[in-house]
Design an enzyme around this catalytic site. Structure first.
Site, short mmCIF file in Angstrom:
data_model
loop_
_atom_site.label_atom_id
_atom_site.label_comp_id
_atom_site.label_asym_id
_atom_site.label_seq_id
_atom_site.Cartn_x
_atom_site.Cartn_y
_atom_site.Cartn_z
N ALA A 14 13.80 -0.22 7.49
CA ALA A 14 14.58 -1.46 7.36
C ALA A 14 13.73 -2.52 6.69
CB ALA A 14 14.99 -1.95 8.74
N SER A 261 4.84 -8.34 12.11
CA SER A 261 5.14 -6.94 11.79
C SER A 261 6.52 -6.56 12.32
CB SER A 261 4.07 -6.01 12.38
OG SER A 261 4.35 -5.83 13.76
N LYS A 262 6.97 -5.41 11.90
CA LYS A 262 8.28 -4.94 12.35
C LYS A 262 8.29 -4.74 13.87
CE LYS A 262 9.67 -2.76 8.05
NZ LYS A 262 10.04 -1.56 7.32
N ARG A 263 7.14 -4.40 14.41
CA ARG A 263 7.07 -4.15 15.85
C ARG A 263 7.09 -5.43 16.67
NH1 ARG A 263 3.86 -1.02 13.28
NH2 ARG A 263 2.17 -2.53 13.48
N ASP A 264 6.78 -6.56 16.03
CA ASP A 264 6.73 -7.82 16.77
C ASP A 264 8.08 -8.23 17.34
OD1 ASP A 264 4.04 -8.17 16.53
OD2 ASP A 264 4.17 -9.28 14.65
#
Ligand code: GLU
Length: 500
Positions: A14, A261-264
């Site tokens: 994404a 980041s995407k994980r944040d």
């Protein structure tokens, strides 16, 4: 010269909102100058290709309202992206051109040989390049005949860019100014891989050249690649067509410690994707107006030099310039994003919001008219941050009260007053609820006649109508709900709260 820019994501998952900001800044520059905005999918790394990512990118841009203005036409004024995987043959030819000009070379090293090369240096500084290339197996170190034999035998090879020693490479960045890089620090990047696919560097430069890109606007993380890119333009003899570079500042985590980041998203509990991805809600699902999201993103690294924060897209187009983009990273503050959305709710007319709300209400199973929704919007506007808040916080405008504020009930609900409240119901039946002011006047007169206090009766009404003290003004609520519903709710509250 007309401005031509591109947004060139790799379909590896994404897009995160940093990607949307990059797309937005490209879009703004193109629109400002009547130029062209291209979407180019950089899908030459098949190992990292993720199914569905391209479609996601296209839909995300569409939802945000920053669709490409050139590309593979669909015949309806919409454009699909260019795809590098469909242009494969073209890159090969350019790579070979560089080999011919001695600007690039064949390299036959196996993965084990490359691994051994790295192991020779405990610090792992060794890269394939001017300091090591002659110890390796390539068309610079091997006799010509052997190279020809290997190629004829179909031995696997890559093509690498040959970087000259002792050069200073100058990158003129519109945001950062002049950035100088010593060529001795650079490795001989692979341009063509053994599978016949180009690497990012080669395909990116060839396409920027062929697509006549005038400005490369991308994230700061690509700055280290820019020196190689400048060298590639030189190697091809395309310096005159070299685009201008603008590397956008990083978007930082809320605490400012490192890149968002995407994980944040999961870590901090806020969306980082424009649309849902792998079961995680995006800004769309959370209830953001894409215009508010764009406004928020525009200010991550840019401002017009004043304190102004609310900009319609047309204003952004008008005011945007790369020179006003900051160098330093911009912190992502989710509360600020919410604030923008709230401002957009306040800015929109009740009718527009009601129209947007209609499908959401239907999805919740509420069958209501546009006119009713418009009234509800008027009632709840100050309390809503997201469109869905009208339906969630204000659910009692659509269905019976589900729970009553226990503390307030304890304080204000007097069982023995039931006859009086029944009398209030009677009164309400006679009121003109079209007009909140006259209803207020009549109810207050009744309160006085009965020797009661406003502070005793209005909270009771409020609890009966909404279950909570947090709702909108009670007489406004009455006008929206209508007489029959108000009386029904009063009765329901008596029955429920007076039960033994
Ligand atoms: N494919 C690169 C990316 O994924 C493009 C970087 C650039 O714009 O040159 O962001």
């Amino acid at each position: 010269m007309s401005i031509r820019v591109r947004f060139a994501p790799s379909p590896t998952g994404a897009l995160h909102i940093g990607g949307i900001r990059t797309a937005l800044f490209n879009y703004l520059l193109a629109k400002k100058h009547g130029g062209t905005f291209i979407l180019r999918i950089e899908d030459t790394d098949q190992g990292r290709y993720v199914e569905g990512a391209e479609q996601y990118i296209v839909e995300a841009l569409k939802w945000c309202g920053i669709a490409p203005t050139e590309g593979i036409g669909f015949g309806d004024g919409a454009y699909g992206p260019y795809r590098q995987s469909e242009r494969k043959a073209l890159y090969q030819q350019y790579a070979l051109e560089l080999v011919e000009k001695s600007k690039a070379y064949y390299a036959f090293d196996t993965p084990e040989q490359l691994e051994n090369m790295r192991k020779t240096d405990p610090q792992n500084h060794v890269a394939y390049g001017m300091h090591t290339r002659l110890n390796m197996e390539n068309s610079l170190s091997l006799p010509k005949k052997e190279v020809a034999e290997r190629l004829a035998a179909g031995k696997p090879y890559v093509i690498r860019l040959k970087i000259k020693e002792h050069q200073t490479i100058k990158i003129n960045d519109l945001i950062r100014g002049e950035v100088l890089v010593a060529s001795n620090e650079l490795d001989d990047k692979v341009l063509m891989k053994a599978d016949g696919m180009p690497t990012y560097h080669l395909a990116n430069i060839v396409d920027d050249y062929l697509m006549k890109i005038t400005h490369v606007i991308r994230g700061e993380e690509w700055l280290p690649s820019a020196a190689h890119h400048v060298l590639l333009y030189k190697a091809f003899g395309w310096e005159k067509q070299m685009p201008q570079f603008a590397h956008l500042p990083l978007i930082l985590k809320p605490d400012g410690k490192g890149k968002l980041s995407k994980r944040d998203g999961l870590k901090f509990g806020f969306p980082v994707f424009p649309l849902a991805w792998e079961g995680v809600d995006g800004f769309k699902e959370v209830g953001f107006d894409p215009k508010a999201l764009l406004n928020f993103l525009a200010l991550l690294g840019w401002n017009d030099g004043t304190e102004k924060e609310i900009f319609a897209i047309e204003e952004l187009v008008d005011l945007f310039s790369l020179e006003k983009v900051n160098k330093s990273g911009a912190r992502f503050i989710y509360d600020k994003a919410k604030w923008f959305n709230q401002q957009y709710i306040m800015k929109n007319s009740n009718e527009i919001l009601a129209n947007q709300l209609l499908p959401l209400a239907a999805a919740k199973g509420y069958t209501v008219s546009l006119q009713y929704l418009t009234q509800v919007v008027g009632l709840m506007k100050e309390r809503a941050i997201f469109l869905n808040d009208f339906l969630n916080i204000g659910y009692y405008c659509f269905e019976p009260v589900k729970s009553y504020d226990a503390v307030m009930v304890l304080k204000k609900w007097k069982r023995e007053r039931r006859p009086i409240y029944e009398d209030l119901s009677q009164l309400i039946q006679t009121l003109d609820l079209q007009d909140a002011l006259s209803a207020e006047h009549d109810v207050k007169a009744w309160i006085q006649q009965n020797g009661l206090k406003v502070g005793e009766v209005l909270p009771v009404l409020r609890i009966a109508l909404a279950g909570t003290m947090q709702g909108p003004a009670v007489f406004d609520m009455m006008t929206v709900l209508g007489k029959a519903e108000v009386v029904k709710r009063l009765n329901a509250a008596y029955d429920y709260l007076d039960r033994p």
